[in-house]
Motif scaffolding. Structure first.
Motif, short mmCIF file in Angstrom:
data_model
loop_
_atom_site.label_atom_id
_atom_site.label_comp_id
_atom_site.label_asym_id
_atom_site.label_seq_id
_atom_site.Cartn_x
_atom_site.Cartn_y
_atom_site.Cartn_z
N HIS A 49 34.03 48.85 41.95
CA HIS A 49 33.22 47.66 42.60
C HIS A 49 32.61 47.06 41.64
O HIS A 49 32.20 47.56 40.48
CB HIS A 49 32.42 47.87 43.85
CG HIS A 49 31.54 48.95 43.29
ND1 HIS A 49 31.62 50.49 43.26
CD2 HIS A 49 29.84 48.71 42.86
CE1 HIS A 49 30.37 50.84 42.92
NE2 HIS A 49 29.60 49.94 42.91
N PRO A 50 32.19 45.65 41.85
CA PRO A 50 31.31 45.02 40.61
C PRO A 50 29.97 45.21 40.72
O PRO A 50 29.68 45.57 41.95
CB PRO A 50 31.92 43.46 40.93
CG PRO A 50 32.20 43.39 42.30
CD PRO A 50 32.59 44.96 42.78
N GLU A 60 28.66 40.30 35.11
CA GLU A 60 28.78 41.31 36.40
C GLU A 60 30.08 42.01 36.32
O GLU A 60 31.12 41.56 36.31
CB GLU A 60 28.75 40.62 37.78
CG GLU A 60 28.71 41.57 38.87
CD GLU A 60 28.37 40.84 40.24
OE1 GLU A 60 28.43 41.48 41.19
OE2 GLU A 60 28.13 39.75 40.19
N LEU A 61 30.28 43.42 35.79
CA LEU A 61 31.44 43.97 35.41
C LEU A 61 31.68 45.03 36.46
O LEU A 61 30.64 45.34 37.41
CB LEU A 61 31.02 44.64 34.13
CG LEU A 61 30.75 44.38 32.86
CD1 LEU A 61 30.14 44.97 31.72
CD2 LEU A 61 31.95 43.01 32.38
N ALA A 62 32.91 45.53 36.50
CA ALA A 62 33.10 46.47 37.37
C ALA A 62 32.76 48.04 36.63
O ALA A 62 32.78 47.76 35.61
CB ALA A 62 34.75 46.70 37.61
#
Ligand SMILES: Cc1cc2nc3c(=O)[nH]c(=O)nc-3n(C[C@H](O)[C@H](O)[C@H](O)COP(=O)(O)OP(=O)(O)OC[C@H]3O[C@@H](n4cnc5c(N)ncnc54)[C@H](O)[C@@H]3O)c2cc1C
Ligand code: SF4
Lengths: 421, 126
Positions: A49-50, A60-62
């Motif tokens: 999930h991010p 905003e990374l996974a």
């Protein structure tokens, strides 16, 4: 047996271990990073999930992206990475025993960084009565099945506990076509982050039941249903409120416990509130030269904080190994006062002229409270009034000025402003 | 009119109080940073969410690879996008950032790989 020697040995290749290893390397140390899995990245590899890296990378990374960025850095930094390598013991003289395909290795280390992460509480830890059928598992196991192994663990799910992993899995299962019948939380408030209630439950109209729990598990070979009930103030089921729910999957999201079997065996003292090591402001445990960071120290909900903590542990371990640290004076205590569940660190060394970064959590939600920092003699500081939630880690910096000349023990408390909640 | 939102742009999860005149935001309170206001704007006019899921990898060291939408997709398209991704497969090796589906559902947004997956049988780099 393979004998080796490094300035710094880091145990665990999750985000904590990778950041610590990178920092020690930056300080000119020889560094070994030991990871039992086939990939670096730890728990992040299954957290697809991010929501990772908002602070550290301003993006905003996974989870796997956050891990991948650090893995690339580790691979180009000249750190010796040993994957599929399980650490079996550490001794107080800082020799680390590990085993992999090539056999047993003994590594003598100038300093050791513990970064083994945490494990999930299991059903036994919360004692739900009933049968032990297939289909009952922790939320993290289901996460691994779905996100890495491409297995579908069931088709009608109930989630017990409102920890972040459970909330995130509610959405994940919904998107994969698994029916999610509800999240049952025994406390009167949510355990996980409020944003996850919004984006994982409310977005998909998944019901959340507070002050309710699962009291019976049914089905012999395979889970066939559960019984839920409301609980009273003492968490006892209220009779007459039982409901039977048909389902074939029960996920437990009832908390995480730092993975400290290795630490305890080498004599590291744990904080009973966190099950993580007691540390000073250099993140050093009571065993000299052994440092801890990340989820093995205390459970974090935000990886950016893990990275920041680990960079510090890596720096301190490097200084210890290179003997460039100042000889510390007698430590002072940092104590958890009213409404505080725990603090990290638990000690600080006065006179170093450095600010002491303190993390803490409150023991219950307080909507109108303020932070009070005091010594046994006086109040040092009072914060602005605001809300506090147990699900969120709070930070406070004790500046050299606040430490004062006497540098006494400090006590953190959160007081309520009014009589209400 | 006033409405309450929870900002989901970072783990702080600020409680936003938004005063509205029709669809137009007049004031946002409770945000601890400017992104809260941006979130309120978008949540009221055009709510979006980053979608993450997995797709099959052919010949990979792992059966699936995590993917994500490069930016938020309109909330109403999430289920349709999931349907496409359930039927998508990529061939190994895949590198983090590779485009898996270009311009999904005509949104102009790409679905990209969120990790590396080497081909089966190859050693990972270490
Ligand atoms: C399900 C879940 C969802 C989350 N969601 C978010 C989010 O949305 N945003 C966010 O910012 N943060 C999130 N977090 C928090 C964050 O991801 C974690 O706090 C962080 O990954 C912890 O890092 P770590 O390195 O301490 O532990 P881990 O990632 O657990 O790494 C520990 C590593 O040590 C290895 N290890 C353990 N014992 C040994 C041994 N004896 N020998 C060798 N290796 C060993 C393990 O294999 C593992 O790779 C989430 C956490 C979880 C669990
Ligand atoms: S307003 Fe800013 S600080 Fe508050 S949740 Fe949104 S992004 Fe985070």
């Amino acid at each position: 047996m393979n004998m080796m020697s490094y300035d710094v040995v880091v145990i665990g290749g999750g985000p904590a271990g990778m950041a610590a290893a990178l920092k020690s390397k930056e300080y000119g140390c020889t560094v070994a990073l030991l990871e039992r899995d086939a990939d670096l990245g730890g728990i992040l590899n299954q957290c697809i999930h991010p929501g990772f890296g908002v602070e550290y990378f301003k993006e905003e990374l996974a989870g796997p992206e956050y891990a991948g960025r650090f893995t690339d850095l580790v691979n180009s930094a000249g750190i010796d990475v040993y994957i599929q390598t399980m650490v079996t013991a550490v001794n107080p003289e800082r020799s680390v025993m590990a085993i992999n395909q090539n056999g047993v290795m003994q590594i003598s280390a100038g300093a050791v960084v513990l970064a083994m992460g945490c494990r999930e509480r299991t059903r036994g830890a919360i004692m739900i009565p009933g049968y032990r059928p297939a289909g009952v598992m922790t939320a993290g196991i289901a996460q691994r099945y779905i996100n890495i192994e491409n297995l579908k663990p069931g088709s009608k799910a109930v989630i017990v506990g409102s920890g972040d992993i459970g909330l995130i899995m509610a959405r994940r299962m919904y998107l994969e076509g698994i029916q999610v019948l509800g999240v049952y939380e025994i406390m009167p408030y949510v355990n996980g982050l409020i944003r996850n209630v919004k984006q994982c439950l409310e977005d998909f109209a998944i019901p959340l039941y507070l002050s309710e729990t699962v009291i019976d598990i049914q089905g012999k070979g395979r889970l066939s249903g559960v019984v839920t009930a409301r609980v009273d103030e003492n968490f006892r089921p209220v009779s007459g409120t039982e409901k039977h729910i048909e389902c074939d999957l029960l996920l437990l999201s009832v908390g995480l416990i730092p993975e400290n079997d290795l630490s305890v065996r080498v004599g590291v003292e744990l904080n009973t509130a966190t099950q993580g090591p007691l540390v000073n402001n250099g993140l050093e445990t009571n065993v000299p030269g052994i440092f801890a960071c990340g989820n093995v120290l205390h459970v974090h909900d935000v990886v950016d904080n893990v990275t920041r903590e680990a960079l510090k542990a890596g720096e301190q371990a490097a200084r210890y190994a290179k003997k460039t640290g100042v000889k510390p004076k007698e430590p002072r205590k940092i104590l958890a006062g009213e409404n505080i569940r725990y603090t990290v660190p638990n000690y600080y060394h006065p006179g170093a002229g450095e600010k002491v970064d303190i993390c803490f959590r409150v023991s219950r939600p307080i909507s109108d409270g303020y932070l009070v920092v005091s010594s046994p003699e006086r109040v040092i500081l009072e914060g602005k009034p605001r809300g506090f939630r147990p699900g969120e880690m709070e930070k406070f910096s004790l500046s050299p000025k606040l430490q004062g000349k006497d540098c006494s023990d400090v006590i953190l408390s959160v007081r309520r402003r009014s009589n209400g909640n | 009119m006033e409405t309450n939102l929870i900002c989901i742009s970072c783990p702080k999860g600020c409680h936003l109080k938004v005063s509205l005149a029709g669809e137009n935001i007049q004031e946002v309170k409770g945000n601890r940073c400017p992104r809260g206001k941006e979130y309120a704007e978008s949540e009221i006019k055009d709510p979006r969410r980053v979608l993450t899921t997995t797709v099959l990898v052919k010949g990979g060291r792992l059966p699936v690879i995590p993917v994500k939408s490069q930016t938020g997709l309109p909330k109403g398209l999430i289920i349709a996008a999931m349907k496409i991704l359930r039927e998508t497969a990529v061939s190994s090796p895949v590198r983090r950032g590779d485009i898996v589906v270009e311009n999904i559902l005509g949104t102009g947004i790409n679905i990209i790989a969120a990790r590396d997956v080497a081909s089966a049988g190859t050693q990972s780099k270490y």
